[in-house]
Scaffold this motif. Sequence first.
Motif, PDB file in Angstrom:
ATOM      1  N   PRO A   1       0.800  -1.226   0.000  1.00  0.00           N
ATOM      2  CA  PRO A   1       0.000   0.000   0.000  1.00  0.00           C
ATOM      3  C   PRO A   1       0.832   1.275   0.000  1.00  0.00           C
ATOM      4  O   PRO A   1       0.333   2.344  -0.400  1.00  0.00           O
ATOM      5  CB  PRO A   1      -0.829  -0.121   1.288  1.00  0.00           C
ATOM      6  N   LEU A   2       2.100   1.190   0.418  1.00  0.00           N
ATOM      7  CA  LEU A   2       2.937   2.388   0.429  1.00  0.00           C
ATOM      8  C   LEU A   2       3.239   2.909  -0.970  1.00  0.00           C
ATOM      9  O   LEU A   2       3.616   4.074  -1.133  1.00  0.00           O
ATOM     10  CB  LEU A   2       4.248   2.105   1.165  1.00  0.00           C
ATOM     11  N   LEU A   3       3.079   2.063  -1.986  1.00  0.00           N
ATOM     12  CA  LEU A   3       3.291   2.529  -3.357  1.00  0.00           C
ATOM     13  C   LEU A   3       2.350   3.675  -3.721  1.00  0.00           C
ATOM     14  O   LEU A   3       2.691   4.534  -4.534  1.00  0.00           O
ATOM     15  CB  LEU A   3       3.105   1.376  -4.345  1.00  0.00           C
ATOM     16  N   ASP A   4       1.170   3.683  -3.124  1.00  0.00           N
ATOM     17  CA  ASP A   4       0.187   4.719  -3.419  1.00  0.00           C
ATOM     18  C   ASP A   4       0.041   5.723  -2.287  1.00  0.00           C
ATOM     19  O   ASP A   4      -0.873   6.556  -2.309  1.00  0.00           O
ATOM     20  CB  ASP A   4      -1.178   4.068  -3.709  1.00  0.00           C
ATOM     21  N   ASP A   5       0.926   5.659  -1.302  1.00  0.00           N
ATOM     22  CA  ASP A   5       0.839   6.581  -0.184  1.00  0.00           C
ATOM     23  C   ASP A   5       1.225   7.992  -0.651  1.00  0.00           C
ATOM     24  O   ASP A   5       2.331   8.204  -1.148  1.00  0.00           O
ATOM     25  CB  ASP A   5       1.775   6.132   0.934  1.00  0.00           C
ATOM     26  N   PRO A   6       0.353   8.973  -0.501  1.00  0.00           N
ATOM     27  CA  PRO A   6       0.636  10.305  -1.027  1.00  0.00           C
ATOM     28  C   PRO A   6       1.845  10.973  -0.376  1.00  0.00           C
ATOM     29  O   PRO A   6       2.571  11.724  -1.039  1.00  0.00           O
ATOM     30  CB  PRO A   6      -0.654  11.090  -0.748  1.00  0.00           C
ATOM     31  N   GLU A   7       2.087  10.698   0.921  1.00  0.00           N
ATOM     32  CA  GLU A   7       3.227  11.309   1.589  1.00  0.00           C
ATOM     33  C   GLU A   7       4.543  10.711   1.109  1.00  0.00           C
ATOM     34  O   GLU A   7       5.533  11.411   0.921  1.00  0.00           O
ATOM     35  CB  GLU A   7       3.081  11.165   3.108  1.00  0.00           C
ATOM     36  N   VAL A   8       4.561   9.388   0.918  1.00  0.00           N
ATOM     37  CA  VAL A   8       5.762   8.753   0.370  1.00  0.00           C
ATOM     38  C   VAL A   8       6.052   9.304  -1.020  1.00  0.00           C
ATOM     39  O   VAL A   8       7.196   9.664  -1.336  1.00  0.00           O
ATOM     40  CB  VAL A   8       5.591   7.225   0.333  1.00  0.00           C
ATOM     41  N   ARG A   9       5.046   9.397  -1.847  1.00  0.00           N
ATOM     42  CA  ARG A   9       5.229   9.922  -3.205  1.00  0.00           C
ATOM     43  C   ARG A   9       5.691  11.379  -3.183  1.00  0.00           C
ATOM     44  O   ARG A   9       6.541  11.788  -3.990  1.00  0.00           O
ATOM     45  CB  ARG A   9       3.939   9.776  -4.013  1.00  0.00           C
ATOM     46  N   ARG A  10       5.143  12.165  -2.267  1.00  0.00           N
ATOM     47  CA  ARG A  10       5.526  13.576  -2.199  1.00  0.00           C
ATOM     48  C   ARG A  10       7.002  13.719  -1.825  1.00  0.00           C
ATOM     49  O   ARG A  10       7.744  14.482  -2.464  1.00  0.00           O
ATOM     50  CB  ARG A  10       4.650  14.297  -1.179  1.00  0.00           C
ATOM     51  N   VAL A  11       7.444  12.993  -0.787  1.00  0.00           N
ATOM     52  CA  VAL A  11       8.846  13.086  -0.379  1.00  0.00           C
ATOM     53  C   VAL A  11       9.772  12.609  -1.493  1.00  0.00           C
ATOM     54  O   VAL A  11      10.821  13.213  -1.753  1.00  0.00           O
ATOM     55  CB  VAL A  11       9.082  12.283   0.920  1.00  0.00           C
ATOM     56  N   LEU A  12       9.390  11.538  -2.170  1.00  0.00           N
ATOM     57  CA  LEU A  12      10.197  11.039  -3.283  1.00  0.00           C
ATOM     58  C   LEU A  12      10.380  12.102  -4.353  1.00  0.00           C
ATOM     59  O   LEU A  12      11.495  12.384  -4.801  1.00  0.00           O
ATOM     60  CB  LEU A  12       9.528   9.810  -3.909  1.00  0.00           C
ATOM     61  N   GLN A  13       9.270  12.697  -4.788  1.00  0.00           N
ATOM     62  CA  GLN A  13       9.354  13.681  -5.864  1.00  0.00           C
ATOM     63  C   GLN A  13      10.132  14.921  -5.425  1.00  0.00           C
ATOM     64  O   GLN A  13      10.972  15.450  -6.171  1.00  0.00           O
ATOM     65  CB  GLN A  13       7.951  14.080  -6.332  1.00  0.00           C
ATOM     66  N   GLU A  14       9.865  15.392  -4.209  1.00  0.00           N
ATOM     67  CA  GLU A  14      10.570  16.574  -3.731  1.00  0.00           C
ATOM     68  C   GLU A  14      12.069  16.325  -3.638  1.00  0.00           C
ATOM     69  O   GLU A  14      12.876  17.214  -3.975  1.00  0.00           O
ATOM     70  CB  GLU A  14      10.022  16.981  -2.362  1.00  0.00           C
ATOM     71  N   ALA A  15      12.464  15.131  -3.207  1.00  0.00           N
ATOM     72  CA  ALA A  15      13.885  14.830  -3.091  1.00  0.00           C
ATOM     73  C   ALA A  15      14.560  14.785  -4.459  1.00  0.00           C
ATOM     74  O   ALA A  15      15.643  15.351  -4.650  1.00  0.00           O
ATOM     75  CB  ALA A  15      14.077  13.508  -2.364  1.00  0.00           C
ATOM     76  N   HIS A  16      13.944  14.121  -5.414  1.00  0.00           N
ATOM     77  CA  HIS A  16      14.533  14.043  -6.750  1.00  0.00           C
ATOM     78  C   HIS A  16      14.611  15.426  -7.398  1.00  0.00           C
ATOM     79  O   HIS A  16      15.604  15.760  -8.067  1.00  0.00           O
ATOM     80  CB  HIS A  16      13.720  13.089  -7.633  1.00  0.00           C
ATOM     81  N   THR A  17      13.592  16.224  -7.204  1.00  0.00           N
ATOM     82  CA  THR A  17      13.594  17.576  -7.764  1.00  0.00           C
ATOM     83  C   THR A  17      14.682  18.421  -7.118  1.00  0.00           C
ATOM     84  O   THR A  17      15.412  19.151  -7.805  1.00  0.00           O
ATOM     85  CB  THR A  17      12.222  18.234  -7.555  1.00  0.00           C
ATOM     86  N   ALA A  18      14.825  18.320  -5.794  1.00  0.00           N
ATOM     87  CA  ALA A  18      15.842  19.100  -5.090  1.00  0.00           C
ATOM     88  C   ALA A  18      17.246  18.745  -5.556  1.00  0.00           C
ATOM     89  O   ALA A  18      18.129  19.611  -5.625  1.00  0.00           O
ATOM     90  CB  ALA A  18      15.709  18.869  -3.584  1.00  0.00           C
TER      91      ALA A  18
END
Length: 429
Positions: free
Chosen positions: A259-276
């Motif tokens: 279920p963590l694959l669709d967790d919005p907080e996990v996805r948000r941190v992932l995207q923010e980290a890659h963008t940073a």
Amino acid sequence: MLRLDESLEDTAGAGRVDRKNRPLLLLIGSGGQIWREYILKSVGHSYDLWLFAPKEPGWESRYLKGNTIVDTLDARAAVEAAVRLGESAPIAGVLCYDEIRVPVAASVAEALKLPGANVDGVRACRDKHLGREALAAAGVAQPVSRAVASLDQARDAARAIGYPVVLKPRALAASVGVVRADGPKALESAYAEASEAHFDEIPRDEAWVLVEEYLDGPEISVESACADGRVTPLFIARKSLGFPPHFEEIGHTVSANDPLLDDPEVRRVLQEAHTALGLDTLVTHTELRLTRTGPRLVEVNARLGGDLIPYVAQLATGIDYGMVAADLVAGGEPAMTPVRSGTAHVQFLYPEHDLDVTTLTVDGDHALPPGVHEVTLMAAPGRRLRLPPRDHVAGRYAYVVTTGESRDECLAAVPSAARLVHLAGDPVA
């Protein structure tokens, strides 16, 4: 090695590329056979592979179209060799899964104007202090971190952050030199360990040790495809850690329907980290802690995961992560949709104490027990096995892979697999 008849080849690059007109991938470093052969076997179905390495290939030879001997830690030498190779054979992409060599691979891809990770972003992944600074500037959820060059500085940082703290070298891998300190007395030994940890191939910075806030909660890793900066998480590995106060990874579980694959907080941190970090086109291995206040970033690695995580993930999901990496760097469209809905687990076996191996065998007279997919030896007589912190990863003598419908089912099958392996040796004082 004992393995169930089930094969991964049915999902390995079938129908993706015309075998009569195969693109050429430049491979920077090949890694160890146990850890990476399954990737070359898979990618070799669809691509020709040309290896850059400092010595002639051995086990890799059967998967290669050719090779060049070059210092793969020297970006200039690697770029010059790649340009020469490109004059005689068009290069479709640059593939690298070697933690130490990914910056060189990024430089080569940039020089050849091929899809790649972004050189500065990869350097920030390799140098954890640079990465922390970039992530902090972007407000990414992560631990407080300080780079220190002495024990006194480490004490000051720990007091400011608050115990417990984690000390780690700023540019190593495989949890080498990473240790938790719960108070001032433990800090001294933790600093000594972290400051002395090194790899021969990596130069040490003066401020070599990071002192970081300890994050509570379970740890996971997320394997993602990043295309033009947009992150798609493909699967999640739940980690099993051992040998406290160290952080040795002794096992990983991947479930297709986590279920963590669709967790919005996990996805948000992932995207923010890659963008940073400015990461562009690549696969990544991101480690997170699921704390009481939400997911927080441990680190981003500009490569696919180690410890056979992509292998067990393919058993669970059918996604061939090596092919995803290859297709991305070649400018193709990777197959990232799961075709299986199971769970798989890899567990590494360690001795009870340091020893010199005298015998190591695996029962092969009968079929594998239910739920056991594979049992593989990782050592041989004469090998010295030393437990963390004296050695990390090198203390393993075998691994077992189990499959099932859930993590509990996979873990329940581990003891029957482990009983197939018989280790004897002489204790090391």
